[in-house]
Write a protein that holds these residues in place. Structure first.
Motif, PDB file in Angstrom:
ATOM      1  N   MET B 407       0.845  -1.287  -0.074  1.00 44.21           N
ATOM      2  CA  MET B 407       0.035  -0.047  -0.076  1.00 44.21           C
ATOM      3  C   MET B 407       0.899   1.193   0.056  1.00 44.21           C
ATOM      4  N   PHE B 408       1.972   1.384   0.610  1.00 41.24           N
ATOM      5  CA  PHE B 408       2.522   2.521   0.914  1.00 41.24           C
ATOM      6  C   PHE B 408       4.208   2.506   0.434  1.00 41.24           C
ATOM      7  N   ASN B 409       4.572   1.147   0.067  1.00 40.54           N
ATOM      8  CA  ASN B 409       6.019   1.037  -0.293  1.00 40.54           C
ATOM      9  C   ASN B 409       7.141   1.220   1.048  1.00 40.54           C
ATOM     10  N   ARG B 410       6.616   1.111   1.974  1.00 36.83           N
ATOM     11  CA  ARG B 410       7.323   1.169   3.410  1.00 36.83           C
ATOM     12  C   ARG B 410       7.003  -0.202   4.131  1.00 36.83           C
ATOM     13  N   MET B 411       8.038  -0.508   4.871  1.00 39.90           N
ATOM     14  CA  MET B 411       7.977  -1.809   5.864  1.00 39.90           C
ATOM     15  C   MET B 411       7.770  -0.965   7.222  1.00 39.90           C
ATOM     16  N   LEU B 412       6.679  -1.690   7.869  1.00 38.42           N
ATOM     17  CA  LEU B 412       6.705  -1.237   9.396  1.00 38.42           C
ATOM     18  C   LEU B 412       7.579  -2.059  10.120  1.00 38.42           C
ATOM     19  N   ASN B 413       8.033  -1.294  11.297  1.00 37.32           N
ATOM     20  CA  ASN B 413       9.207  -1.639  12.048  1.00 37.32           C
ATOM     21  C   ASN B 413       8.849  -3.302  12.587  1.00 37.32           C
ATOM     22  N   GLU B 414       9.616  -3.915  12.376  1.00 38.61           N
ATOM     23  CA  GLU B 414       9.314  -5.469  12.713  1.00 38.61           C
ATOM     24  C   GLU B 414       9.547  -5.607  14.276  1.00 38.61           C
ATOM     25  N   THR B 415      10.572  -5.194  14.950  1.00 43.63           N
ATOM     26  CA  THR B 415      10.781  -5.357  16.505  1.00 43.63           C
ATOM     27  C   THR B 415       9.525  -4.508  17.149  1.00 43.63           C
ATOM     28  N   LEU B 416       9.293  -3.407  16.629  1.00 45.06           N
ATOM     29  CA  LEU B 416       8.234  -2.739  17.357  1.00 45.06           C
ATOM     30  C   LEU B 416       6.855  -3.441  17.060  1.00 45.06           C
ATOM     31  N   GLY B 417       6.573  -4.112  15.948  1.00 46.81           N
ATOM     32  CA  GLY B 417       5.538  -5.010  15.641  1.00 46.81           C
ATOM     33  C   GLY B 417       5.330  -6.061  16.425  1.00 46.81           C
ATOM     34  N   LYS B 418       6.574  -6.828  16.840  1.00 45.49           N
ATOM     35  CA  LYS B 418       6.379  -7.978  17.499  1.00 45.49           C
ATOM     36  C   LYS B 418       6.130  -7.690  19.060  1.00 45.49           C
ATOM     37  N   ILE B 419       6.765  -6.489  19.458  1.00 44.27           N
ATOM     38  CA  ILE B 419       6.429  -5.950  20.819  1.00 44.27           C
ATOM     39  C   ILE B 419       4.820  -5.522  20.707  1.00 44.27           C
ATOM     40  N   THR B 420       4.258  -5.110  19.723  1.00 42.27           N
ATOM     41  CA  THR B 420       2.942  -4.984  19.729  1.00 42.27           C
ATOM     42  C   THR B 420       1.895  -6.055  20.074  1.00 42.27           C
ATOM     43  N   PHE B 421       2.552  -7.165  19.192  1.00 46.88           N
ATOM     44  CA  PHE B 421       1.859  -8.410  19.192  1.00 46.88           C
ATOM     45  C   PHE B 421       1.612  -9.001  20.662  1.00 46.88           C
ATOM     46  N   VAL B 422       2.760  -8.963  21.265  1.00 46.50           N
ATOM     47  CA  VAL B 422       2.813  -9.501  22.491  1.00 46.50           C
ATOM     48  C   VAL B 422       1.868  -8.601  23.442  1.00 46.50           C
ATOM     49  N   VAL B 423       1.933  -7.385  23.568  1.00 44.15           N
ATOM     50  CA  VAL B 423       1.123  -6.638  24.399  1.00 44.15           C
ATOM     51  C   VAL B 423      -0.430  -7.019  23.916  1.00 44.15           C
ATOM     52  N   PHE B 424      -0.797  -6.858  22.802  1.00 44.33           N
ATOM     53  CA  PHE B 424      -1.995  -6.763  22.621  1.00 44.33           C
ATOM     54  C   PHE B 424      -2.630  -8.165  22.705  1.00 44.33           C
ATOM     55  N   PHE B 425      -1.905  -9.217  22.245  1.00 43.75           N
ATOM     56  CA  PHE B 425      -2.058 -10.678  22.508  1.00 43.75           C
ATOM     57  C   PHE B 425      -2.336 -10.903  23.929  1.00 43.75           C
ATOM     58  N   ILE B 426      -1.383 -10.643  24.833  1.00 44.66           N
ATOM     59  CA  ILE B 426      -1.778 -11.037  26.309  1.00 44.66           C
ATOM     60  C   ILE B 426      -3.011 -10.234  26.727  1.00 44.66           C
ATOM     61  N   GLY B 427      -3.095  -8.907  26.274  1.00 44.06           N
ATOM     62  CA  GLY B 427      -4.204  -8.009  26.928  1.00 44.06           C
ATOM     63  C   GLY B 427      -5.502  -8.448  26.306  1.00 44.06           C
ATOM     64  N   VAL B 474      -2.743  -1.220  20.653  1.00 44.91           N
ATOM     65  CA  VAL B 474      -3.051  -0.133  19.549  1.00 44.91           C
ATOM     66  C   VAL B 474      -2.100   1.050  19.377  1.00 44.91           C
ATOM     67  N   VAL B 475      -1.968   1.621  20.376  1.00 43.79           N
ATOM     68  CA  VAL B 475      -1.052   2.922  20.561  1.00 43.79           C
ATOM     69  C   VAL B 475       0.244   2.481  19.842  1.00 43.79           C
ATOM     70  N   LEU B 476       0.749   1.318  20.245  1.00 40.54           N
ATOM     71  CA  LEU B 476       2.024   1.021  19.772  1.00 40.54           C
ATOM     72  C   LEU B 476       2.015   0.786  18.250  1.00 40.54           C
ATOM     73  N   LEU B 477       0.955   0.345  17.827  1.00 39.95           N
ATOM     74  CA  LEU B 477       0.903   0.259  16.208  1.00 39.95           C
ATOM     75  C   LEU B 477       0.894   1.503  15.560  1.00 39.95           C
ATOM     76  N   VAL B 478       0.000   2.431  16.204  1.00 42.86           N
ATOM     77  CA  VAL B 478      -0.043   3.756  15.641  1.00 42.86           C
ATOM     78  C   VAL B 478       1.271   4.406  15.783  1.00 42.86           C
ATOM     79  N   VAL B 479       2.038   4.396  16.817  1.00 41.30           N
ATOM     80  CA  VAL B 479       3.295   4.833  16.918  1.00 41.30           C
ATOM     81  C   VAL B 479       4.236   4.064  15.820  1.00 41.30           C
ATOM     82  N   ASN B 480       4.185   2.959  15.506  1.00 42.58           N
ATOM     83  CA  ASN B 480       4.796   2.166  14.430  1.00 42.58           C
ATOM     84  C   ASN B 480       4.515   2.708  13.101  1.00 42.58           C
ATOM     85  N   VAL B 481       3.219   3.212  12.819  1.00 43.60           N
ATOM     86  CA  VAL B 481       3.037   3.705  11.794  1.00 43.60           C
ATOM     87  C   VAL B 481       3.448   5.114  11.351  1.00 43.60           C
TER      88      VAL B 481
END
Lengths: 208, 623
Positions: B407-427, B474-481
């Motif tokens: 969509m944007f020709n950019r990669m979202l940050n992978e490390t932050l992405g994984k942290i987002t997943f862990v926080v969101f998934f546990i929550g 969700v906030v982490l994902l927005v920060v990532n964006v």
């Protein structure tokens, strides 16, 4: 697409409505849209059947004492004939005979207007007797079902008239052929729905 | 007309997006609008959890609580989940099938603006005298008695945005049937395209009953009809039937594209062809078909009788079969694969157990006698959040990471992405797992508070803490964006390195006409085939470079929908005696809409051509 390309009956494609990608998409998309419309009317029919003859206690209106078959018969004949004339119009469209197509569409519109006139007469007659949209659940479901069909007739007529006027000067081309074609598809659909209304609302209604 | 990115002013960019008919830009519009509503719905969710954090809480009043739960459900389903899925469908499906755009670019834009203005209309209820408060299902016996205009905002807002969804659904069906590149047979279509196709068919048949139900609601509340009023012969159950004939397929409309996303992500990162492709297709169609046969399982306690309940119970349990097929196919795809655990893959891995948990509780509720116990308890809330968050929201996050490069020709940050997943998934699990027990202990759903010392306190507190973790996710994902946007590093074609389908083969940034030459599809996972054969270009072509026909931009969709938006207020205030102008507003609004429809019919819109020479001169964003 070039609007200036001049056709002769010989060079006119066999399926002008589907001769372009846009035309193909329009025809398929419209068939699919009619699928959705079918479900819409199915929901209205189901509601009508559930609420038929239901109203406040002591309501004197029922399908048996309201409906008159001769009127519904005339309306049915008008609409069925208009479907036939729109078939003739499409026949001439496929043969690149613009004048004949416009002529048959004009007759289609006249028949449709006749149908609409009778429907308006019917509704005003009922309302005069006190059977209104707000009088009972029966009234609400009857006017919504038959009225939605009537609205489709109005839209169909407006559509066909607009197409006839817009293209009166320039004749047929591959850009407007699909438009005429799907307008006639719509008109057939309206006809099919009316066949069900005639059966489910009127014929089944007058059975004692 | 040239594709070379001209420096454009802010106003010109806005105008470009208001008039665009390009599926890639409409995808971005869906993404932005969907995220906006997702955040609004999320804030509402947080308010619910704060209110329920402790017994006898008075953070919000009972009436306001009803408005919040209603708007949370409605917003999340209609205005967040569906548009966000539409964002991915728009961005990816035309590229996956090798098309230059959708079948009806004009309708694509119209569909978006209908959804958007419908959503705005619904949310304006907060500012104009109170939101709807009869639950997202808006059962007629409740909603007819609701004072104020809240329910009217609900009915008209959903009517407008529902029309948009229907239009988009038809558009995708025609696109997928008619616009596939040569060689892209039905049984070579990527699974996301397949699920989009089936889900669009569900939209086609599920939305008209909702339209009818909403019209009845509008007529009953605003124009004096009696569909649901039993004193006048009406029947309140009609609403429930119509709503659930729509509402149950709606669940599959949402979850099938989510399944599609996982079916793209898992083979990509297992680096193995999707296991049981044809059975996946079959399962998708079967789920779509059965989805229409089960609506009355939402109405077991209405009293339809033992026979009806039994039939719907069995039909409901049957859906577990094709869904189970899918789960095993995903597992078998990973089996023996060379798995790379990227952020999207992490979401896919988290999805499988979470969704299975939601599925299992679903089969429990399918058993009608048990459902009499579970009905309207927190068990139900836990179940459908496991399915919707565990299935759909995880898919949306996975899809966002996975398809951001497209969509944007950019990669979202992978490390932050994984942290987002862990926080969101546990929550997520913290929030909803305990709600199963709350339900079994007898806590009813949709209550604004509860008494202390009934064993509900601890679990509710845990649930609220979990909700905060989800919000942080969700906030982490927005920060990532935001970080990704600021860094502004183009990632080029196929940045994951393992793309299998056509959307990864296209040069980045994607030219506005998509494919310079229509590709020739040589099998399932066509890009993978080309890569394995050492084709540097990534595609075979079905035609030489020639003129490309493009659709014109248009402001008409925007104006058309704006007319409906205005008309909505007219209908809404029509019953008020002190607002005589309402009828005029209704007529003016409809006049704008029909007027723009007439303009659209009378003005020829033939599009334009990009000439062959222009295409030859263009570098076309090589990598």
């Amino acid at each position: 697409m070039d609007l200036k390309t001049k056709f002769t009956p010989q060079s006119w494609p066999e399926h002008p409505e589907a001769a372009t990608v846009e035309g193909k998409n329009k025809v398929l998309g419209f068939w699919i849209f009619l699928g959705g419309e079918t479900v819409l009317f199915a929901s209205l029919f189901a509601t009508f059947l559930a609420l038929k003859n239901k109203g406040p206690s002591g309501m004197e209106f029922s399908t048996q004492n309201l409906f008159e078959l001769p009127l519904a018969f005339i309306m049915t004949m008008l609409l069925l004939t208009s479907s036939l004339t729109s078939v003739y119009a499409m026949y001439h469209m496929k043969n690149y005979n613009f004048k004949a197509m416009q002529g048959w569409l004009f007759i289609t519109v006249l028949l449709g207007l006749g149908f609409l006139g009778f429907e308006i007469y019917e509704f005003t007659h009922y309302i005069h007797e006190g059977f209104t949209f707000t009088q009972s659940a029966f009234g609400s479901s009857f006017y919504t079902l038959v009225g939605t069909h009537g609205l489709h007739v109005v839209i169909g007529l407006g559509w066909i008239i607009l197409l006839m006027l817009r293209n009166a000067k320039r004749g047929l081309n591959l850009y407007n052929a699909p438009k005429f074609f799907i307008a006639s598809l719509y008109w057939h659909f309206i006809d099919v729905v009316w066949v069900f209304i005639f059966t489910v609302v009127y014929l089944m209604g007058v059975i004692k | 007309m040239s594709s070379t990115a001209k420096k454009k002013g802010f106003g010109a960019t806005i105008w470009d997006y208001l008039t665009t008919v390009d599926h890639k830009k409409i995808a971005i519009l869906y993404l932005i609008a969907g995220t906006l509503f997702f955040v609004i719905g999320g804030i509402e969710a947080m308010l619910i959890r704060i209110q329920l954090a402790k017994p006898n809480n008075d953070f919000v009043s009972a009436g306001l609580f009803n408005e919040i739960i209603t708007m949370h459900g409605t917003t999340m389903i209609f205005l967040a989940a569906m548009p966000l899925l539409f964002a991915f469908m728009n961005a990816v499906v035309p590229l996956q099938i090798g098309a230059r755009d959708v079948a009806f670019p004009f309708l694509n834009s119209l569909g978006f603006w209908l959804f958007f203005w419908g959503g705005i209309f619904l949310n304006l209820s907060w500012l104009l005298g109170g939101a709807p408060d009869a639950g997202w299902t808006s059962y007629a016996s409740l909603s007819l008695a609701s004072p104020g205009h809240g329910i009217d905002f609900y009915a008209i807002g959903l009517q407008i945005s529902g029309a948009g969804t229907l239009i988009s659904g038809i558009n995708f069906i025609v696109t997928i049937i008619n616009m596939r590149a040569p060689g892209m047979t039905f049984m070579r279509m990527p699974l996301f395209t397949w699920t989009t196709f089936v889900s669009s068919s569900l939209i086609l048949f599920a939305f008209p009953p909702l339209t009818v139900g909403l019209f009845f609601m509008i007529f009953d509340r605003m124009f004096g009809s009696n569909f649901f009023d039993h004193t006048m012969g009406g029947n309140t159950i009609i609403w429930e039937h119509l709503f659930w004939i729509f509402g149950h397929p709606e669940v599959y409309i949402l979850v099938l594209p989510a399944f599609g996303l996982y079916s793209e992500i898992i083979p990509t990162f297992a680096r193995k062809r999707l296991f049981g492709y044809s059975s996946m297709v079959f399962a998708t169609i079967l789920i779509g078909f059965l989805g229409f046969m089960v609506w009355a399982h939402h109405m077991f306690t209405v009293g339809l009788g033992a026979t009806a309940n039994a039939i719907f119970a069995v039909a409901t349990m049957a859906i577990a079969v094709p869904t189970g097929m899918k789960v095993f196919n995903w597992l078998c795809t990973m089996w023996g694969g060379s798995i790379k655990v990227t952020t999207p893959m992490l979401y896919a891995l988290g999805f499988i157990p979470s969704f299975v948990a939601g599925g299992v509780t679903g089969v429990m509720q399918a058993s009608a006698p048990l459902d009499y116990q579970l009905h309207d308890s927190y068990f139900i809330v836990a179940h459908f959040h496991y399915v919707i968050v565990g299935g759909i929201v995880l898919a949306l996050f996975a899809g966002a990471h996975f398809y951001w490069p497209i969509m944007f020709n950019r990669m979202l940050n992978e490390t932050l992405g994984k942290i987002t997943f862990v926080v969101f998934f546990i929550g997520f699990h913290m929030t909803f797992f305990v709600q199963h027990f709350l339900g079994l202990m007898g806590m009813p759903r949709r209550v604004f508070t509860y008494l202390p010392n009934q064993g509900l306190d601890t679990y509710n507190l845990i649930s609220t803490i979990g909700a905060f973790l989800m919000a942080i996710g969700v906030v982490l994902l927005v920060v990532n964006v935001i970080i990704t946007t600021i860094q502004n590093k183009p990632c080029g074609r196929d940045p994951w390195g393992d793309g299998r389908t056509l959307e990864w083969a296209i040069p980045q940034p994607v030219p506005y006409y998509n494919f310079k030459q229509t590709p020739l599809v040589r099998g399932l996972d066509t890009y993978w085939i080309e890569k394995m054969e050492g084709n540097k270009e990534g595609m075979s072509y079905a035609e030489p470079i020639s003129d490309i026909h493009m659709p014109n931009n248009s402001i008409i969709p925007f104006v058309m929908v704006f007319g409906l938006f205005v008309a909505g207020f007219g209908a809404l205030y029509n019953p008020d005696a002190d607002k005589p102008w309402a009828l005029a507003v209704l007529i003016i609004g409809l006049a704008i809409t029909f007027g723009s429809m007439i303009v659209r019919s009378l003005k020829d819109d033939l599009g334009y051509h990009i000439s062959k020479e222009e295409l030859m001169n263009e570098k076309g964003g090589n990598e």
